[in-house]
Design a protein around this motif. Structure first.
Motif, PDB file in Angstrom:
ATOM      1  N   THR A 141       0.827  -1.204   0.000  1.00 37.69           N
ATOM      2  CA  THR A 141       0.000   0.000   0.000  1.00 37.69           C
ATOM      3  C   THR A 141       0.861   1.254   0.000  1.00 37.69           C
ATOM      4  N   TRP A 142       1.868   1.278   0.885  1.00 37.98           N
ATOM      5  CA  TRP A 142       2.717   2.461   0.998  1.00 37.98           C
ATOM      6  C   TRP A 142       3.411   2.824  -0.303  1.00 37.98           C
ATOM      7  N   LEU A 143       3.822   1.808  -1.071  1.00 31.12           N
ATOM      8  CA  LEU A 143       4.622   2.063  -2.271  1.00 31.12           C
ATOM      9  C   LEU A 143       3.865   1.787  -3.560  1.00 31.12           C
ATOM     10  N   SER A 144       2.543   1.767  -3.458  1.00 26.14           N
ATOM     11  CA  SER A 144       1.717   1.591  -4.649  1.00 26.14           C
ATOM     12  C   SER A 144       1.492   2.949  -5.319  1.00 26.14           C
ATOM     13  N   PRO A 185      -0.748   8.526  -1.779  1.00 30.55           N
ATOM     14  CA  PRO A 185      -0.732   9.945  -2.172  1.00 30.55           C
ATOM     15  C   PRO A 185       0.574  10.678  -1.885  1.00 30.55           C
ATOM     16  N   VAL A 186       1.639  10.293  -2.578  1.00 39.09           N
ATOM     17  CA  VAL A 186       2.896  11.037  -2.466  1.00 39.09           C
ATOM     18  C   VAL A 186       3.184  11.843  -3.732  1.00 39.09           C
ATOM     19  N   GLY A 187       2.357  11.655  -4.767  1.00 42.90           N
ATOM     20  CA  GLY A 187       2.537  12.409  -6.001  1.00 42.90           C
ATOM     21  C   GLY A 187       3.692  11.949  -6.850  1.00 42.90           C
ATOM     22  N   ALA A 211       4.764  14.216   2.018  1.00 41.86           N
ATOM     23  CA  ALA A 211       3.454  13.635   1.703  1.00 41.86           C
ATOM     24  C   ALA A 211       3.329  12.226   2.265  1.00 41.86           C
ATOM     25  N   PHE A 212       4.438  11.481   2.247  1.00 40.81           N
ATOM     26  CA  PHE A 212       4.417  10.124   2.784  1.00 40.81           C
ATOM     27  C   PHE A 212       4.149  10.145   4.290  1.00 40.81           C
ATOM     28  N   VAL A 213       4.850  11.007   5.012  1.00 45.72           N
ATOM     29  CA  VAL A 213       4.673  11.105   6.456  1.00 45.72           C
ATOM     30  C   VAL A 213       3.244  11.507   6.791  1.00 45.72           C
TER      31      VAL A 213
END
Length: 244
Positions: free
Chosen positions: A36-39, A43-45, A127-129
């Motif tokens: 999920t985090w790296l898909s 929402p990290v753009g 954005a990740f944080v």
């Protein structure tokens, strides 16, 4: 010493099976979280950045699937992606040990080779944080000040019990996948060419992840000078699709 009765053996077997099932379920949950985090949906753009590839394509340096594979292989093994992997690993280790990662975050920010590379890593890191607040126990404010993307991912992986090599593999694969998708749009390449490129890069990703898992900050270093220069040139490109 007495022998183990059939009942005792059954109890031991049930306990062992329960432990194995619990371990398997935990690993599956960790894998799902990492995916999920790296898909692309996280929402990290990431889709907005080409990491200088747009300029390389503009200058005619990447025209074919082979060109793209060679370019990405260099970034993964001896370029910015390698440095990201080393920084991620150091962030993971410090977080696991309960140490402050401010020094790693500062180093990662300083190593950005251009204004747009700096923007790319810090905006994605921030954005990740922020997005990580969806998981309980993760502070929505994140670390103080800007934080580079690989440092943020490494810290989160350690906090959530994700194995270092798994986190590195997923991060590097996401890095390559995002840039392949950029080239599918810009070169243009077909989707089959994009998939074939990722397939060819699979052993490179795995090899780099294994190497980075045993790395220290002394292993930081990049020799992909042309990619760095093109990233700088992209800043003044008249017409462009991507932010870097």
């Amino acid at each position: 010493m007495g022998t183990i009765t059939g009942t005792a053996m059954l109890i031991i077997t049930i306990i062992a099976m329960g432990t194995a099932i619990t371990t398997t379920m935990t690993e599956a949950a960790t894998l799902a979280r990492l995916m999920t985090w790296l898909s692309p949906a996280f929402p990290v753009g990431a889709f907005a950045y080409s990491h200088g590839l747009e300029r390389a394509i503009h200058d005619g340096l990447i025209r074919t699937r082979s060109d793209l594979r060679e370019w990405l292989e260099a970034l993964l093994e001896q370029g910015s992606a390698w440095n990201d992997a080393v920084l991620l690993a150091e962030s993971w280790r410090k977080t696991s040990a309960g140490d402050d990662i401010a020094g790693v975050a500062e180093l990662a920010e300083a190593m950005s080779g251009s204004r747009e590379r700096h923007m790319e890593t810090t905006l994605q890191g921030g954005a990740f944080v922020e997005a990580m607040s969806a998981w309980s126990g993760e502070p929505s404010s994140g670390e103080e000040g800007p934080i580079a993307y690989p440092v943020a991912v490494g810290a989160a992986a350690a906090r959530h019990g994700v194995a270092l090599e798994d986190a590195l593999t997923a991060y590097l694969h996401a890095f390559a996948s995002n840039l392949v998708q950029a080239c599918v749009r810009l070169v243009p390449l077909g989707q089959r060419d994009g998939v074939a490129t990722l397939a060819a890069l699979e052993p490179v990703v795995l090899r780099t992840a294994r190497r980075a898992a045993d790395s220290t900050l002394d292993d930081l270093g990049s020799c992909t000078i042309r990619a760095d220069i093109l990233s700088m040139n992209h800043e003044t490109q008249y017409s462009r699709v991507f932010r870097s």
